[in-house]
Design an enzyme around this catalytic site. Structure first.
Site, short mmCIF file in Angstrom:
data_model
loop_
_atom_site.label_atom_id
_atom_site.label_comp_id
_atom_site.label_asym_id
_atom_site.label_seq_id
_atom_site.Cartn_x
_atom_site.Cartn_y
_atom_site.Cartn_z
N GLU B 80 0.81 -1.21 0.00
CA GLU B 80 0.00 0.00 0.00
C GLU B 80 0.84 1.27 0.00
OE1 GLU B 80 -0.47 -2.60 1.97
OE2 GLU B 80 -2.58 -3.19 1.97
N PHE B 142 -11.23 -7.36 13.99
CA PHE B 142 -10.14 -7.82 13.12
C PHE B 142 -9.85 -6.76 12.06
CE2 PHE B 142 -8.79 -10.16 9.24
CZ PHE B 142 -7.53 -10.51 9.70
N GLN B 143 -8.59 -6.45 11.88
CA GLN B 143 -8.13 -5.44 10.92
C GLN B 143 -8.81 -4.09 11.13
OE1 GLN B 143 -8.17 -7.10 6.89
NE2 GLN B 143 -6.08 -7.83 7.25
N LYS B 192 -17.46 -1.10 6.09
CA LYS B 192 -17.91 -2.15 5.18
C LYS B 192 -19.43 -2.14 4.98
CE LYS B 192 -17.27 -6.98 4.05
NZ LYS B 192 -16.58 -8.23 4.33
N MET B 503 24.16 9.60 2.51
CA MET B 503 23.98 10.91 3.15
C MET B 503 24.27 10.82 4.65
SD MET B 503 23.54 14.00 2.45
CE MET B 503 22.49 14.68 1.16
#
Lengths: 188, 599
Positions: B80, B142-143, B192, B503
């Site tokens: 993602e 969940f999630q 959802k 760097m």
């Protein structure tokens, strides 16, 4: 209040170069500001405003929130401190939020402010009359009393509330609950 | 105030418990699922491409996508974060809003870096995150994660859509907010049950947000004041930032600078807004800017800041930055004005509009003497590196510049190669330099290049897309290579491999007594050629300047997939000139031999 100098570095250098005195004036002092923020009436909008203060490192001394004459709008009264540069940043950052409808700094205008305070204090036979005298002077109300404690209700500008708490401090204060400042501009 | 948003337990909304629908809408529109409303809204918004990754909370959206085959393309990314950077690259290359769709929980948290990056660099993207059903919010389902809460301080605005009635309007507002004013990321959290519910669809034609206004009218008295200040100045300087690119003000800026004869220096994000081969260009200023641009800043008597925010990498120590300058600040975001540097004249508005309105109030200026002085500085300390038979990063970038003639979209990652690209590529056109400046996100380059390549394909541009990356950052999102390969994007991926976090190594050498703590990557670097091949790309390697030239030529022959070119360079190379963090702009280190008075 402190007399912190808050000219930007560039301003100081330029003033020095031009031979102008570098003196803090009133606008550069750290000052308490009362800001009214009208926001969409949702918890998300409220949190976003508060979150902005913490994310950007601004102070909040007190904050109150409640619905206005328009049920879709909430009014937040925020008391914050800072020099004029910080305050102008606060105002700009507030205006920039999508949910804020209006931002007004009342500080330099003619406005009324009120705060509500509940204060619970212990008393005994010796202190009872002195405590009631102080209450009388501040025109508070006794809202609860037991054999050991008294609870007062006091309304007024924040300074009055502070003076009241100071006067009571010589006795044993058990609890203080303050509402935070609400404020409104006077009609001219 | 409704305090129930996060605490009140809501019954799971189903189709039949929907609120009543106004008859006039029902009569004109078709009933569909929330998921389809989302897709139809995106079509109505003119979305052409979306970067996404499915999961439980958004499975309905993917199901509807499969069923209705919407008018836009969905690109399945492999992480993602890659999706958000791809959306950023797309947005920066095309000027359109980038779109991301991910699932709840880890899907949402994986987008956080990309959202923060877009917030810092004012990139318009809209991120749709799935969410557990409204009835489960707050139950540690969940999630589940509080996506709106997590991203509150890194989004321009965010929404949690609790009612299917609000869905189409929310999409409309989200794109409007992302695109207008100072652009930025907007997050839309979609429970959802809202996606499963059904309602009639009607896409609103206008937005109505009383709290959100974009400054439009420019105040004429401010323009006149600015014109007066410019007329009075002897040593003016245009300091141009990303705002000039995002408002597509490049032409107006170039015309104004050439007409008045005012020299131009740009920030990292301003690169390309003014052609760097123009004699008036002083190139980039700031920490790794040119000596002459920084000297010009220190000696100018007027700074005209154009869509720039006086970032600390530009100013260094504030109290000695531009000590003699008055400041005109042209800016669309009011909160940037007088934030770090006091603006004597602030003009709030769209940069392009302001420049177009300012130009007729100005007269050509005689800046010959000022430009001559700048030329002296230019000779004093030119950009240079050792040219021998060793392959050096700066040389690689110059070779890429020669190959493309500057007509390429260059995406960089973060680190030394990023600064060398800024110093040596000599950008000519707006929107041809894309990088992670504000947040400094390693791993930005590869996916952003993929997004930019999709953007170039969409607008039918033949400009090659070149990603310049370090070995450290490239690995952080290398997984997106296979996505670019699957879509046959001919991206040129240049990996400048010095087997170090260069760097950080440079700072360790200069400021930490050469204690190279955990910056040596030689044991953990992959074989980049094999890595490319494993991702269905072409992999090439060069160890000498001659090999570098050869593999660049070879890479440009490949047109049906990405090519990774690994350039193996010396680890000791450092980026100069440099203003040490917190030092004054006047105190630049110009090479290794400069005494380290600042340590």
């Amino acid at each position: 209040m402190t007399d912190t100098l808050i000219l930007t570095p560039q301003q100081i250098i330029r003033k020095k170069a031009a031979g102008e005195p570098i003196q803090p004036d009133d606008s550069e002092m750290i000052q308490s500001h009362t800001i009214v923020v009208l926001v969409e009436n949702s918890i998300g909008a409220f949190i976003r405003v508060i979150n902005m203060f913490s994310a950007r490192g601004f102070n909040i001394d007190s904050v109150t929130v409640g619905v206005t004459e328009d049920p879709t709008v909430s009014r937040m009264n925020i008391v914050t401190t800072g020099n004029s540069r910080i305050i102008s940043q606060v105002l700009r950052q507030l205006s920039r939020l999508v949910d804020t409808i209006e931002v007004i700094d009342l500080t330099d205008t003619d406005y009324v402010e009120r705060e509500l305070c509940l204060l619970k204090v212990c008393y005994n036979r010796d202190s009872r009359s002195e405590i009631l005298d102080v209450n009388e002077i501040f025109r508070g109300k006794v809202v609860d009393i037991t054999s050991r404690t008294m609870t007062f209700e006091l309304r007024g500008p924040s300074k009055k509330i502070e003076a009241f708490i100071d006067m009571m401090a010589s006795h044993k204060i058990l609890e203080v609950a303050r509402s935070g400042r609400v404020a409104m501009q006077r009609d001219s | 105030m409704t305090y129930d948003e996060h605490t009140k337990v809501h019954p799971v909304t189903t189709g039949d418990s929907l609120p009543e629908v106004r008859p006039e809408i029902t009569s004109t529109s078709q009933v569909m699922s929330g998921a389809e409303i989302l897709l139809r809204s995106l079509e109505a918004e003119g979305v052409k491409i979306m970067f996404g990754h499915p999961g439980g909370a958004v499975i309905k959206v993917y199901d509807e996508m499969h069923r209705i085959n919407p008018e836009f393309q969905h690109i399945l990314v492999r992480h993602e974060q890659g999706g958000t950077h791809a959306a950023e690259g797309y947005a920066k290359a095309t000027g359109k809003v980038g779109t991301v769709l991910v699932t709840s929980g880890p899907g949402a948290t994986n987008t956080v870096t990309g959202i923060a990056d877009a917030y810092m660099d004012s990139v318009p993207i809209v991120v749709f995150t799935g969410q557990v059903p409204t009835g489960l919010i707050g139950n540690d389902a969940f999630q589940e994660c509080d996506a709106v809460g997590i991203t509150r301080s890194i989004t321009k605005h965010s929404y949690l859509v609790r009612d299917i009635k609000d869905l189409a309007r929310t999409v409309k507002e989200a794109y409007h907010i992302a695109r207008t004013g100072r652009p930025g990321p907007v997050l839309v959290d979609l429970p959802k049950d809202v996606l499963l519910a059904e309602a009639p669809f009607q896409y609103p034609e206008t937005v109505n947000m009383r709290g959100y206004a974009v400054p439009e009218a420019v105040r004429p008295e401010k323009l006149q004041r600015a014109a007066r200040m410019i007329a009075e100045s002897k040593r003016p300087l245009l300091y141009v930032g990303g705002g000039a690119v995002s408002s597509d003000a490049s032409d107006s800026l170039t015309e104004l600078a050439r007409y008045t004869g005012i020299p131009v220096t740009t920030t990292l994000h301003g690169l390309g807004a003014f052609p760097e081969e123009d004699p008036l260009s002083l190139r980039m200023l700031g920490m790794h800017g040119t000596w002459w641009a920084n000297q010009a800043v220190q000696h100018c008597d007027l700074i005209i800041a154009v869509g720039a925010r006086f970032d600390d990498r530009v100013t260094g120590k504030l109290d000695s930055w531009a000590p003699h300058a008055k400041v005109i600040h042209i800016e669309i975001d009011q909160s940037c004005i007088s934030k770090n540097v006091f603006a004597d004249c602030a003009i709030l508005g769209n940069v392009k509009t302001v420049l177009e309105r300012l130009r007729p109030l100005l007269d050509p200026k005689d800046t010959t003497e000022w430009l001559q002085q700048i030329d002296v500085w230019r000779q004093e300390c030119p950009l240079q590196y050792q040219k021998d038979d060793k392959l050096r990063a700066q040389g690689v970038i110059e070779k890429l510049r020669d190959k493309t003639g500057g007509d390429a979209v260059v995406i960089t990652d973060v680190g030394q190669h990023q600064m060398w690209s800024a110093q040596y590529f000599r950008f000519l056109y707006s929107r041809t330099h894309i990088t992670s400046g504000g947040l400094g996100t390693m791993g930005f380059g590869m996916p952003a290049a993929m997004g930019a390549a999709f953007g170039m394909r969409e607008i039918g541009s033949s400009r090659p897309v070149v990603c310049i990356s370090g070995d450290g950052g490239f690995v952080m999102n290398a997984q997106e290579m296979s996505v670019a390969a699957a879509h046959k994007l001919p991206i040129k991926l240049a990996v400048i491999n010095n087997r170090f976090l260069g760097m950080v190594r440079q700072w360790q050498e200069l400021f930490h007594m050469e204690r190279y703590s955990h910056t040596d990557l030689s044991d953990t670097n992959p074989d980049f050629v094999k890595l490319a091949e494993a991702h269905h790309c072409v992999g090439l390697r060069a160890n000498t300047p001659e090999e570098a030239r050869q593999i660049i030529d070879e890479a440009w022959e490949v047109t049906d997939r990405p090519v990774l070119m690994e350039f193996s360079v010396a680890k000791e190379e450092m980026v100069f000139p440099m203003v040490p963090a917190g030092a004054a702009t006047g105190e630049m280190i110009t090479d290794r031999m400069t005494p380290n008075s600042f340590v």
